[in-house]
Design an enzyme around this catalytic site. Sequence first.
Site, short mmCIF file in Angstrom:
data_model
loop_
_atom_site.label_atom_id
_atom_site.label_comp_id
_atom_site.label_asym_id
_atom_site.label_seq_id
_atom_site.Cartn_x
_atom_site.Cartn_y
_atom_site.Cartn_z
N ASP A 1 53.44 -20.66 -20.75
CA ASP A 1 53.69 -21.66 -19.70
C ASP A 1 52.82 -22.90 -19.86
O ASP A 1 52.85 -23.83 -19.04
CB ASP A 1 53.49 -21.05 -18.31
CG ASP A 1 52.05 -20.64 -18.03
OD1 ASP A 1 51.20 -20.74 -18.94
OD2 ASP A 1 51.77 -20.21 -16.89
N ASP B 1 46.60 -19.28 -23.77
CA ASP B 1 47.79 -19.02 -22.95
C ASP B 1 48.55 -17.84 -23.54
O ASP B 1 48.95 -17.87 -24.70
CB ASP B 1 48.66 -20.29 -22.93
CG ASP B 1 49.99 -20.06 -22.23
OD1 ASP B 1 50.09 -19.14 -21.40
OD2 ASP B 1 50.94 -20.82 -22.53
N GLU C 1 24.40 -25.51 -9.88
CA GLU C 1 24.66 -26.90 -10.24
C GLU C 1 23.82 -27.77 -9.31
O GLU C 1 24.06 -27.81 -8.11
CB GLU C 1 26.15 -27.23 -10.10
CG GLU C 1 26.48 -28.64 -10.55
CD GLU C 1 27.93 -29.02 -10.28
OE1 GLU C 1 28.46 -29.87 -11.01
OE2 GLU C 1 28.53 -28.47 -9.32
N ASP D 1 28.51 -23.68 -7.69
CA ASP D 1 28.98 -25.06 -7.79
C ASP D 1 28.41 -25.91 -6.65
O ASP D 1 28.44 -25.50 -5.48
CB ASP D 1 30.51 -25.06 -7.73
CG ASP D 1 31.11 -26.45 -7.86
OD1 ASP D 1 31.10 -26.98 -8.97
OD2 ASP D 1 31.56 -26.99 -6.83
N ASP E 1 45.21 -18.29 -19.39
CA ASP E 1 45.21 -17.23 -18.38
C ASP E 1 44.27 -16.10 -18.78
O ASP E 1 43.69 -16.10 -19.87
CB ASP E 1 46.63 -16.70 -18.17
CG ASP E 1 47.37 -16.40 -19.47
OD1 ASP E 1 46.75 -15.80 -20.37
OD2 ASP E 1 48.55 -16.78 -19.59
#
Length: 592
Positions: free
Chosen positions: A61, A57, A289, A235, A65
Amino acid sequence: MPTRRDVLRLIAVPLAGLAFAGRPGLLLAQAEAVGNETWRWWKEAVVYQIYPRSFMDSDGDGVGDLPGIVSKLDYIAALGVDVVWLCPHYPSPNVDNGYDVSDYRAVSPLFGTMADFDALVAGLKARGIRLIVDLVVNHTSDQHPWFERSRSARDAPGRDFYIWRDGRDGGPPSNYPSLFGGPAWTRDDTTGQYYLHLFAPQQPDLNWDEPRVRAEVHDIMRFWLDRGVSGFRLDAITFISKQPGLPDLTPDELRDPTRVYADGPHRDDYLREMDREVLSHTDAMTVGEAGGVSAEGARTLTDARRHELDMVFTFALVGLARTVESPSALLPAMRRIIAERDRAAGDDGWVASYLENHDQPRSLSHFGDPDLAWRTRSAKVLATLLLTQRATPFVYQGEELGMANYPFTSIEQIEDVRAKREWRERIESGAVPAAVALDALRHTGRDNARTPMQWTAGLQAGFTTGRPWLPVNPDAVTVNAAGEGADPNSVLLFYRCLIALRKRVPALVHGAWRDIDPDHPVVFGYTRTLPDAACLVLMNFGREPIAYRLPPGVLAGEVLLSSEAGTGPAPGVPVVQLAGWQSLILSTAPAL
């Protein structure tokens, strides 16, 4: 196509660190012996998976990111990996932590901007590392404009982007179950019809039988390829083709609906179309996947002659239940699954090797020995297993540190949508005692792998200056990147040595795999063989030291890497002394 001589670049990576011994002549012979196998860059690659919410981070927050990832690129480069796999970075309501996408051509404001994404691509490229991204196209978010338009009326433009049906007998159109619990159909009040969602109700499935859907997916892929990515992790890709008519499942099929969901009649056609329209024009890699797919099914999907996928993630190995105290009790099932997977790949397929990811518990807690006295040793053995298969290895963030499952004490500490739904259905209904369910989540819950990356022993493990979105594992005071980077006996340093060794010894990439002693209760040993050279891998999956007698015809040569400094047999000696939870990689004769 690169020549065999191009493969010699593999031996140009310098090795440093723990218990390594190399012999350039041997390595050169192995590099020259790659043979007729089709060269593709992703076969030699090591992939590092990043779950952006939990990696680093940058703004306090509590959520990781893209600038946070950029700040750690030197750490990633030092590990020696060739590819970063970035989990979903798209705008999302985060019902399923980004796997419910609301805009495929943008970056979530939670993670940064498109400029931050471009900086990540450029920073990786400057370090010789490629980027692949998640492509979540079996379903979207219910807040995606496509679904908002589709649900607005029965005759709305784009209604056919999703799968709508009338109910029957006052209920859903069929008995399809959601993989997150409950029915896979939700009634929408606007039109009175039900829509299909194999996952959460907020993740409606796309209708891949609609050509415009497939064209949109192809365009999304081109968008990110033009942005500089080198491939995709697809995915739930085996679920894209649905059974005609979506009929009720039988009682047997209900016990494992993924087998039906993965066996749609047009799945392979749609994957070949994706290759023809997009991928065949690039050198991008794909890894799918493959829920519901057997080892033989994976062979079909990855057969290079069929032009579908480069490799797939199957679930047989990570799905093994830890039902006994001793990790070695898992060994017979582990070796059987690995052997089946290798056979299924054959001469024309390829395999993805992984022991954990964002959807699985930590491998140390699942397959290793998380006891304080043994966790480092067992994490090194698992690293050896991961990185010495005939496969492209995928290392999940924190795995290289030996991170373990989180000691959850209440459901309030858990964010996973699947776990919360199971809790409601089983606990609040009284079907399962709360203590039993919480214990199960401590062993198998997805949030075990999603706790913040452990960078330092300091506040919030150096992940954030704020309150992290998931709690930091208390073991971060001893298990963290800063401490392990300075410890020559650490899991992190061993990963660096293993990855460097894999780059220098082509037999560890391309060599044929053979289990040398399939019935041994504790030692997992196999050879990786090219025509001119070979390696022997030995791993003790127990705490007790063992004098292991090599099978006839198998010779122990020079130690290439040992998980315990200063150990290893003399060349030619038929008995190898293995300490508890120790791995050895040795040279051996190629003609076995």
